[in-house]
Design an enzyme around this catalytic site. Structure first.
Site, PDB file in Angstrom:
ATOM      1  N   CYS A 223      -7.435  -7.262 -10.398  1.00 16.06           N
ATOM      2  CA  CYS A 223      -6.601  -8.475 -10.451  1.00 16.06           C
ATOM      3  C   CYS A 223      -7.211  -9.510 -11.382  1.00 16.06           C
ATOM      4  O   CYS A 223      -6.496 -10.214 -12.101  1.00 16.06           O
ATOM      5  CB  CYS A 223      -6.425  -9.053  -9.052  1.00 16.06           C
ATOM      6  SG  CYS A 223      -5.340  -8.044  -8.032  1.00 16.06           S
TER       7      CYS A 223
ATOM      8  N   GLU B 276       0.826  -1.208   0.000  1.00 13.17           N
ATOM      9  CA  GLU B 276       0.000   0.000   0.000  1.00 13.17           C
ATOM     10  C   GLU B 276       0.859   1.256   0.000  1.00 13.17           C
ATOM     11  O   GLU B 276       2.035   1.228   0.384  1.00 13.17           O
ATOM     12  CB  GLU B 276      -0.920  -0.010   1.237  1.00 13.17           C
ATOM     13  CG  GLU B 276      -1.875  -1.204   1.219  1.00 13.17           C
ATOM     14  CD  GLU B 276      -2.887  -1.189   2.347  1.00 13.17           C
ATOM     15  OE1 GLU B 276      -2.702  -0.433   3.328  1.00 13.17           O
ATOM     16  OE2 GLU B 276      -3.862  -1.951   2.240  1.00 13.17           O
TER      17      GLU B 276
ATOM     18  N   GLU C  97      -2.053 -10.354  -5.435  1.00 18.94           N
ATOM     19  CA  GLU C  97      -2.091 -11.198  -6.645  1.00 18.94           C
ATOM     20  C   GLU C  97      -1.275 -10.584  -7.767  1.00 18.94           C
ATOM     21  O   GLU C  97      -0.549 -11.271  -8.486  1.00 18.94           O
ATOM     22  CB  GLU C  97      -3.531 -11.370  -7.127  1.00 18.94           C
ATOM     23  CG  GLU C  97      -4.458 -12.039  -6.149  1.00 18.94           C
ATOM     24  CD  GLU C  97      -5.185 -11.049  -5.252  1.00 18.94           C
ATOM     25  OE1 GLU C  97      -4.554 -10.081  -4.772  1.00 18.94           O
ATOM     26  OE2 GLU C  97      -6.384 -11.263  -5.012  1.00 18.94           O
TER      27      GLU C  97
HETATM   28  N1  THU Z   1      -6.249  -6.481  -1.756  1.00 18.31           N
HETATM   29  C1  THU Z   1      -5.453  -7.456  -2.295  1.00 18.31           C
HETATM   30  O1  THU Z   1      -4.251  -7.500  -2.059  1.00 18.31           O
HETATM   31  N2  THU Z   1      -6.045  -8.385  -3.077  1.00 18.31           N
HETATM   32  C2  THU Z   1      -7.368  -8.416  -3.372  1.00 18.31           C
HETATM   33  O2  THU Z   1      -7.787  -9.191  -4.217  1.00 18.31           O
HETATM   34  C3  THU Z   1      -8.292  -7.531  -2.657  1.00 18.31           C
HETATM   35  C4  THU Z   1      -7.656  -6.355  -2.017  1.00 18.31           C
HETATM   36  C5  THU Z   1      -5.621  -5.490  -0.908  1.00 18.31           C
HETATM   37  C6  THU Z   1      -5.536  -4.117  -1.518  1.00 18.31           C
HETATM   38  C7  THU Z   1      -5.450  -3.257  -0.274  1.00 18.31           C
HETATM   39  O3  THU Z   1      -4.102  -3.207   0.160  1.00 18.31           O
HETATM   40  C8  THU Z   1      -6.256  -4.010   0.774  1.00 18.31           C
HETATM   41  O4  THU Z   1      -6.371  -5.331   0.276  1.00 18.31           O
HETATM   42  C9  THU Z   1      -7.623  -3.441   1.048  1.00 18.31           C
HETATM   43  O5  THU Z   1      -8.317  -3.243  -0.146  1.00 18.31           O
END
Ligand code: THU
Length: 134
Positions: free
Chosen positions: A92, A47, A58
Site C-alpha cells: 500500500c 480477502e 487502503e
Molecule cells: N491489511 C490491510 O487492509 N491494510 C494494511 O495496511 C495491512 C493489512 C489487511 C490485509 C489482510 O486482509 C489483513 O489485513 C491481514 O493481513
C-alpha cells in the site's frame, strides 16, 4: 465541499471497516481517503480464499478513487481494532507513493491515533523516475 476533521475522517474509516471481508484472517481494516476536492473514498480489506488475492483497505479506497478519475489526495485514515495502531503495509505504501505522494496518514485504533506522512513511512521509495531510460 467542506473538509472533514481528523475525527470525522477516522469515523468514516471505522464505518468502512464494518464492511470488511476478513473472514480468513479475522483482521478487519477500514480506510477513508480524502481527495483534494474534499470527496471521501472509503475502503475495507477484501480477502480471498486464495489468500494472495486479498486487497488491503487502503488500496480498495485508492482504486475506487482512481477509477472515478480522481488524481489528487490530501489525507488517508486507516483503522483497526488491533492493540497496536496498524500502519499501511509495504504494498500500500508503494501504491500510495505512486498515486498520492506526500499524503498525510492517520493511523488509529480504539485508544490511540498516530499522525504521519507517506514521506515519513516510505523513505527512498521506488517511483516512476527510476523508470526513465538514459
Ligand atoms: N491489511 C490491510 O487492509 N491494510 C494494511 O495496511 C495491512 C493489512 C489487511 C490485509 C489482510 O486482509 C489483513 O489485513 C491481514 O493481513
Amino acid at each position: 465541499m467542506p473538509f472533514l476533521t481528523d475525527d470525522e475522517l477516522v469515523r468514516r474509516a471505522w464505518d468502512a471497516r464494518g464492511h470488511s471481508c476478513s473472514q480468513y484472517s479475522g483482521f478487519a481494516v477500514g480506510a477513508a481517503l480524502e481527495a483534494d476536492d474534499g470527496r471521501i473514498f472509503t475502503g475495507c480489506n477484501v480477502e480471498s480464499s486464495s489468500y494472495g488475492l486479498t486487497c488491503c483497505a487502503e488500496r480498495v479506497a485508492l482504486f475506487k478513487a482512481l477509477s472515478e478519475g480522481v488524481r489528487a489526495f490530501r489525507r488517508v485514515a486507516v483503522v483497526t481494532a488491533a492493540p497496536r495502531v496498524c500502519p499501511p503495509c509495504g504494498a500500500c505504501r508503494q501504491v500510495l507513493a505512486d498515486y498520492a505522494p506526500g499524503i498525510a496518514v492517520i493511523m488509529a485504533n480504539e485508544s490511540e491515533r498516530i499522525l504521519s506522512t507517506l514521506d515519513e513511512l516510505f523513505p527512498f521509495g521506488f517511483d516512476q523516475n527510476f523508470l526513465a531510460r538514459p
